[in-house]
Scaffold this motif. Structure first.
Motif, PDB file in Angstrom:
ATOM      1  N   PHE A 239     -13.366 -10.645   4.500  1.00 19.36           N
ATOM      2  CA  PHE A 239     -14.082  -9.945   3.191  1.00 19.36           C
ATOM      3  C   PHE A 239     -14.642  -8.757   3.365  1.00 19.36           C
ATOM      4  O   PHE A 239     -14.934  -7.938   2.464  1.00 19.36           O
ATOM      5  N   SER A 240     -15.210  -8.544   4.528  1.00 18.02           N
ATOM      6  CA  SER A 240     -15.978  -7.287   5.069  1.00 18.02           C
ATOM      7  C   SER A 240     -15.129  -6.084   4.727  1.00 18.02           C
ATOM      8  O   SER A 240     -13.874  -5.838   5.196  1.00 18.02           O
ATOM      9  N   LYS A 241     -15.842  -5.154   4.258  1.00 23.14           N
ATOM     10  CA  LYS A 241     -15.214  -3.774   3.805  1.00 23.14           C
ATOM     11  C   LYS A 241     -13.998  -3.813   2.956  1.00 23.14           C
ATOM     12  O   LYS A 241     -13.549  -2.680   2.548  1.00 23.14           O
ATOM     13  N   LEU A 242     -14.220  -4.771   2.216  1.00 20.77           N
ATOM     14  CA  LEU A 242     -13.129  -4.825   1.073  1.00 20.77           C
ATOM     15  C   LEU A 242     -13.636  -4.145   0.109  1.00 20.77           C
ATOM     16  O   LEU A 242     -12.925  -3.138  -0.564  1.00 20.77           O
ATOM     17  N   ASN A 243     -14.985  -4.123  -0.537  1.00 21.54           N
ATOM     18  CA  ASN A 243     -15.738  -3.335  -1.536  1.00 21.54           C
ATOM     19  C   ASN A 243     -17.151  -3.516  -1.242  1.00 21.54           C
ATOM     20  O   ASN A 243     -17.736  -4.548  -0.756  1.00 21.54           O
ATOM     21  N   THR A 244     -18.056  -2.724  -1.968  1.00 15.56           N
ATOM     22  CA  THR A 244     -19.211  -2.846  -1.812  1.00 15.56           C
ATOM     23  C   THR A 244     -19.955  -4.186  -2.402  1.00 15.56           C
ATOM     24  O   THR A 244     -20.687  -4.820  -1.800  1.00 15.56           O
ATOM     25  N   ARG A 245     -19.168  -4.675  -3.632  1.00 16.62           N
ATOM     26  CA  ARG A 245     -19.446  -6.055  -3.862  1.00 16.62           C
ATOM     27  C   ARG A 245     -19.529  -7.099  -2.963  1.00 16.62           C
ATOM     28  O   ARG A 245     -20.528  -8.119  -2.763  1.00 16.62           O
ATOM     29  N   CYS A 246     -18.254  -7.233  -2.243  1.00 19.99           N
ATOM     30  CA  CYS A 246     -17.906  -8.201  -1.171  1.00 19.99           C
ATOM     31  C   CYS A 246     -18.861  -7.886  -0.114  1.00 19.99           C
ATOM     32  O   CYS A 246     -19.543  -9.034   0.476  1.00 19.99           O
ATOM     33  N   ASP A 247     -19.308  -6.709   0.240  1.00 18.60           N
ATOM     34  CA  ASP A 247     -20.331  -6.466   1.424  1.00 18.60           C
ATOM     35  C   ASP A 247     -21.646  -6.847   1.017  1.00 18.60           C
ATOM     36  O   ASP A 247     -22.327  -7.441   1.914  1.00 18.60           O
ATOM     37  N   ASP A 248     -22.218  -6.650  -0.143  1.00 19.70           N
ATOM     38  CA  ASP A 248     -23.241  -7.158  -0.813  1.00 19.70           C
ATOM     39  C   ASP A 248     -23.645  -8.707  -0.805  1.00 19.70           C
ATOM     40  O   ASP A 248     -24.406  -9.194  -0.098  1.00 19.70           O
ATOM     41  N   LEU A 249     -22.436  -9.407  -1.176  1.00 20.57           N
ATOM     42  CA  LEU A 249     -22.537 -11.060  -1.055  1.00 20.57           C
ATOM     43  C   LEU A 249     -22.610 -11.396   0.383  1.00 20.57           C
ATOM     44  O   LEU A 249     -23.326 -12.189   0.519  1.00 20.57           O
ATOM     45  N   ILE A 250     -21.898 -10.746   1.398  1.00 18.24           N
ATOM     46  CA  ILE A 250     -21.690 -11.098   2.651  1.00 18.24           C
ATOM     47  C   ILE A 250     -23.189 -10.999   3.244  1.00 18.24           C
ATOM     48  O   ILE A 250     -23.608 -11.785   4.193  1.00 18.24           O
ATOM     49  N   ASP A 251     -23.719  -9.761   2.961  1.00 22.82           N
ATOM     50  CA  ASP A 251     -25.115  -9.436   3.409  1.00 22.82           C
ATOM     51  C   ASP A 251     -26.004 -10.150   3.097  1.00 22.82           C
ATOM     52  O   ASP A 251     -27.310 -10.293   3.531  1.00 22.82           O
ATOM     53  N   ASN A 252     -26.014 -11.060   2.024  1.00 26.46           N
ATOM     54  CA  ASN A 252     -26.872 -11.977   1.349  1.00 26.46           C
ATOM     55  C   ASN A 252     -26.877 -13.628   1.630  1.00 26.46           C
ATOM     56  O   ASN A 252     -27.355 -14.097   0.896  1.00 26.46           O
ATOM     57  N   ILE A 253     -25.820 -13.858   2.216  1.00 28.15           N
ATOM     58  CA  ILE A 253     -25.606 -15.285   2.536  1.00 28.15           C
ATOM     59  C   ILE A 253     -25.911 -15.705   3.939  1.00 28.15           C
ATOM     60  O   ILE A 253     -26.261 -14.975   4.832  1.00 28.15           O
ATOM     61  N   GLY A 254     -26.492 -16.934   3.969  1.00 26.42           N
ATOM     62  CA  GLY A 254     -27.171 -17.471   5.158  1.00 26.42           C
ATOM     63  C   GLY A 254     -25.811 -18.103   6.200  1.00 26.42           C
ATOM     64  O   GLY A 254     -24.713 -18.484   5.341  1.00 26.42           O
ATOM     65  N   LEU A 255     -25.672 -17.719   7.351  1.00 29.74           N
ATOM     66  CA  LEU A 255     -24.315 -18.096   8.016  1.00 29.74           C
ATOM     67  C   LEU A 255     -24.694 -19.195   9.118  1.00 29.74           C
ATOM     68  O   LEU A 255     -25.884 -19.153   9.593  1.00 29.74           O
ATOM     69  N   TYR A 256     -23.552 -20.035   9.181  1.00 30.07           N
ATOM     70  CA  TYR A 256     -23.715 -21.175  10.057  1.00 30.07           C
ATOM     71  C   TYR A 256     -22.751 -20.877  11.069  1.00 30.07           C
ATOM     72  O   TYR A 256     -21.768 -21.164  10.706  1.00 30.07           O
ATOM     73  N   LEU A 257     -23.083 -20.428  12.320  1.00 31.44           N
ATOM     74  CA  LEU A 257     -22.102 -20.310  13.359  1.00 31.44           C
ATOM     75  C   LEU A 257     -21.800 -21.575  14.255  1.00 31.44           C
ATOM     76  O   LEU A 257     -22.661 -22.030  14.890  1.00 31.44           O
ATOM     77  N   ASP A 258     -20.551 -21.869  14.181  1.00 26.51           N
ATOM     78  CA  ASP A 258     -20.170 -23.122  15.010  1.00 26.51           C
ATOM     79  C   ASP A 258     -19.099 -22.391  16.003  1.00 26.51           C
ATOM     80  O   ASP A 258     -17.953 -22.318  15.736  1.00 26.51           O
TER      81      ASP A 258
ATOM     82  N   LEU B  18     -21.906  -8.543  16.043  1.00 22.99           N
ATOM     83  CA  LEU B  18     -23.240  -8.778  15.944  1.00 22.99           C
ATOM     84  C   LEU B  18     -23.996  -7.598  16.565  1.00 22.99           C
ATOM     85  O   LEU B  18     -25.073  -7.127  16.122  1.00 22.99           O
ATOM     86  N   LEU B  19     -23.397  -7.117  17.698  1.00 22.89           N
ATOM     87  CA  LEU B  19     -23.699  -5.849  18.289  1.00 22.89           C
ATOM     88  C   LEU B  19     -23.866  -4.631  17.433  1.00 22.89           C
ATOM     89  O   LEU B  19     -24.756  -3.927  17.539  1.00 22.89           O
ATOM     90  N   SER B  20     -22.686  -4.422  16.754  1.00 25.23           N
ATOM     91  CA  SER B  20     -22.701  -3.263  15.884  1.00 25.23           C
ATOM     92  C   SER B  20     -23.457  -3.285  14.768  1.00 25.23           C
ATOM     93  O   SER B  20     -23.457  -2.275  14.218  1.00 25.23           O
ATOM     94  N   ASN B  21     -23.660  -4.537  14.076  1.00 27.39           N
ATOM     95  CA  ASN B  21     -24.496  -4.574  13.048  1.00 27.39           C
ATOM     96  C   ASN B  21     -25.649  -5.531  13.319  1.00 27.39           C
ATOM     97  O   ASN B  21     -25.280  -6.840  12.823  1.00 27.39           O
ATOM     98  N   PRO B  22     -26.656  -5.339  13.729  1.00 27.70           N
ATOM     99  CA  PRO B  22     -27.927  -6.197  13.720  1.00 27.70           C
ATOM    100  C   PRO B  22     -28.300  -6.785  12.840  1.00 27.70           C
ATOM    101  O   PRO B  22     -29.015  -7.598  12.756  1.00 27.70           O
ATOM    102  N   ARG B  23     -27.990  -6.437  11.286  1.00 26.05           N
ATOM    103  CA  ARG B  23     -28.627  -7.089  10.313  1.00 26.05           C
ATOM    104  C   ARG B  23     -27.980  -8.458  10.246  1.00 26.05           C
ATOM    105  O   ARG B  23     -28.609  -9.377   9.575  1.00 26.05           O
ATOM    106  N   ILE B  24     -26.840  -8.715  10.830  1.00 25.43           N
ATOM    107  CA  ILE B  24     -26.287  -9.914  10.638  1.00 25.43           C
ATOM    108  C   ILE B  24     -27.104 -10.944  11.499  1.00 25.43           C
ATOM    109  O   ILE B  24     -27.054 -12.288  10.824  1.00 25.43           O
ATOM    110  N   LYS B  25     -27.752 -10.793  12.396  1.00 21.97           N
ATOM    111  CA  LYS B  25     -28.595 -11.686  12.888  1.00 21.97           C
ATOM    112  C   LYS B  25     -29.639 -12.261  11.968  1.00 21.97           C
ATOM    113  O   LYS B  25     -30.085 -13.543  12.191  1.00 21.97           O
ATOM    114  N   ASP B  26     -30.083 -11.516  11.099  1.00 18.03           N
ATOM    115  CA  ASP B  26     -31.072 -11.971  10.063  1.00 18.03           C
ATOM    116  C   ASP B  26     -30.538 -13.043   9.113  1.00 18.03           C
ATOM    117  O   ASP B  26     -31.075 -13.730   8.581  1.00 18.03           O
ATOM    118  N   GLN B  27     -28.846 -13.295   9.059  1.00 20.48           N
ATOM    119  CA  GLN B  27     -28.414 -14.112   8.119  1.00 20.48           C
ATOM    120  C   GLN B  27     -28.153 -15.410   8.917  1.00 20.48           C
ATOM    121  O   GLN B  27     -27.741 -16.451   8.272  1.00 20.48           O
TER     122      GLN B  27
END
Length: 138
Positions: A18-37, A53-62
Motif C-alpha cells: 500500500f505504500s506510495k499508492l496514493n497520499t490517502r494510503c500513505d497517511d493511513l499507513i503513517d498513522n497505524i500502530g505496527l506489530y512486527l513479528d 526503517l533506515l530510510s524512513n525513521p518515522r516508521i519507528k514511532d509506529q
C-alpha cells in the motif's frame, strides 16, 4: 475498510502493498500502530523492512510490538541490533526475543530502562529458559 485489511497483513506486507499508492494510503499507513513479528519471516523480507526503517525513521514511532528470533533464522536479533538501538522505538510496548545470549542480556539491561512505553519483555535464551520481565526489573 483498509484497516480491516491491515489487521490480516504483516507490517512488511502493508508497506510493500500500500505504500506510495496514493497520499490517502500513505497517511493511513503513517498513522497505524505496527506489530512486527519477524520470527517466521524470510531473510530477504527482514532485510528489506530494515532498509525501509533506515530510510524512513518515522516508521519507528509506529512500532508497538517487536518479535525477533535467532532460532532458525540468520541471526535476526544480531542483525536488527546492528542497525538499531531499542531506545529508538519510543512507542514500543512489547518486546519478544528468542534465542538470546549473555551479550544480548547485557545490552538489554542498559537499553530497556530508557524505553519508556515498554510494558512487557519476553526473553527466551539459547538455554531454553523462558523469562518474562517487567522493564523496571531488567
Amino acid at each position: 475498510m483498509l484497516f480491516a485489511c491491515f489487521d490480516h497483513l504483516t507490517a512488511y506486507e502493508i508497506y510493500e502493498s500500500f505504500s506510495k499508492l496514493n497520499t490517502r494510503c500513505d497517511d493511513l499507513i503513517d498513522n497505524i500502530g505496527l506489530y512486527l513479528d519477524f520470527t517466521n519471516t524470510s531473510k530477504t523480507k527482514f532485510d528489506k523492512f530494515c532498509l525501509k526503517l533506515l530510510s524512513n525513521p518515522r516508521i519507528k514511532d509506529q512500532i508497538r510490538c517487536l518479535k525477533l528470533s535467532n532460532n532458525f533464522t540468520c541471526k535476526q536479533i544480531d542483525a536488527f541490533l546492528s542497525f538499531f538501538s531499542l531506545d529508538e522505538f519510543s512507542h514500543l510496548r512489547l518486546l519478544s526475543l528468542s534465542g538470546i545470549n549473555d551479550n544480548h542480556l547485557k545490552m538489554l539491561k542498559s537499553t530497556l530502562s530508557s524505553t519508556s512505553q515498554l510494558s512487557a519483555v519476553y526473553l527466551e535464551s539459547q538455554n531454553s529458559m523462558n523469562e518474562i520481565f517487567s522493564p523496571t526489573n531488567v
